[in-house]
Design a protein around this motif. Sequence first.
Motif, short mmCIF file in Angstrom:
data_model
loop_
_atom_site.label_atom_id
_atom_site.label_comp_id
_atom_site.label_asym_id
_atom_site.label_seq_id
_atom_site.Cartn_x
_atom_site.Cartn_y
_atom_site.Cartn_z
N ALA A 83 60.93 -2.83 -48.17
CA ALA A 83 61.18 -1.75 -47.22
C ALA A 83 61.00 -2.20 -45.79
CB ALA A 83 60.24 -0.58 -47.52
N SER A 84 60.10 -3.18 -45.57
CA SER A 84 59.85 -3.65 -44.21
C SER A 84 61.08 -4.32 -43.59
CB SER A 84 58.67 -4.64 -44.21
OG SER A 84 59.03 -5.87 -44.85
N ILE A 87 62.75 -1.31 -42.00
CA ILE A 87 61.93 -0.53 -41.07
C ILE A 87 61.55 -1.42 -39.90
CG2 ILE A 87 59.79 0.79 -40.78
CD1 ILE A 87 59.88 1.34 -43.81
N THR A 88 62.18 -1.21 -38.79
CA THR A 88 61.98 -2.11 -37.65
C THR A 88 60.74 -1.76 -36.83
OG1 THR A 88 63.44 -0.72 -36.30
CG2 THR A 88 64.44 -2.58 -37.47
N ARG A 89 60.26 -0.54 -36.93
CA ARG A 89 59.13 -0.13 -36.09
C ARG A 89 57.83 -0.82 -36.52
NH1 ARG A 89 56.80 5.97 -34.69
NH2 ARG A 89 55.12 5.24 -33.33
N TRP A 90 57.67 -1.02 -37.83
CA TRP A 90 56.42 -1.56 -38.35
C TRP A 90 56.65 -2.97 -38.87
CZ3 TRP A 90 53.33 1.77 -36.40
CH2 TRP A 90 53.62 3.13 -36.42
N CYS A 95 53.54 -2.51 -43.25
CA CYS A 95 54.16 -1.87 -44.42
C CYS A 95 53.36 -2.16 -45.69
CB CYS A 95 55.59 -2.36 -44.59
SG CYS A 95 56.74 -1.75 -43.32
N VAL A 131 52.22 7.91 -41.92
CA VAL A 131 53.18 7.36 -42.89
C VAL A 131 52.47 7.06 -44.21
CG1 VAL A 131 54.69 5.40 -43.39
CG2 VAL A 131 54.70 6.41 -41.12
#
Length: 208
Positions: A83-84, A87-90, A95, A131
């Motif tokens: 998933a990371s 997902i660019t924010r984290w 993650c 989250v």
Amino acid sequence: MKSSLAVLGFFTAGCWLGTRPELPEFLRGGLLPLAALYLLMLEVGVSLGSDAKLKEILRSVKLRWLLLPAGTAAGTLLGALAASVFITRWSWSECLAVGSGFGYYSLSSILIARLKAPVLGAQAAGALATVALLSNMIREMFTLLFALLLVRFFGKFAPVAAGGVTSMDATLPVIARYSGKDMTFLAIVHGVTLDFSVPFLVAFFCSL
């Protein structure tokens, strides 16, 4: 399901209270979250240590039983790592910290908020903790709602793995109902094993 909705309700109430300017300053941060974290850790230790079934569980554990929580942990962390990519924010480690909750939404979210605040700042750490809270709550509710389908399509071990830490308490009734009562003891061992791992794994990935 009721417990999950209650947690969601308290979380929503907390978000609303946080927007109120008249809220006392000591409730916004400082020592209170740290004290709550320490009390929660103490409660986890006391609840596990005082459980009369714990000694029986530890005596009856067969080494091969640990393959299920190991598989659950590995699958969850691989999923979080995958998933990371999207997902660019984290970061990947953040993650993985979220995934390391294994359904234990209260402890993992508090740990993440506390450990990541010096690095990310209180606001970003709070967002990451949110989250973690929501993802772990969704995991529990998914298991409660779809245990029958999980057994039908993936076998009797699937609801246990899906429940994560909650396989020893919140999701245990549906596991016993749809996977069979013979899975109850294994589900408890599975949940207890993951429960022990949560503080260590969350702290480890938060430190990266």
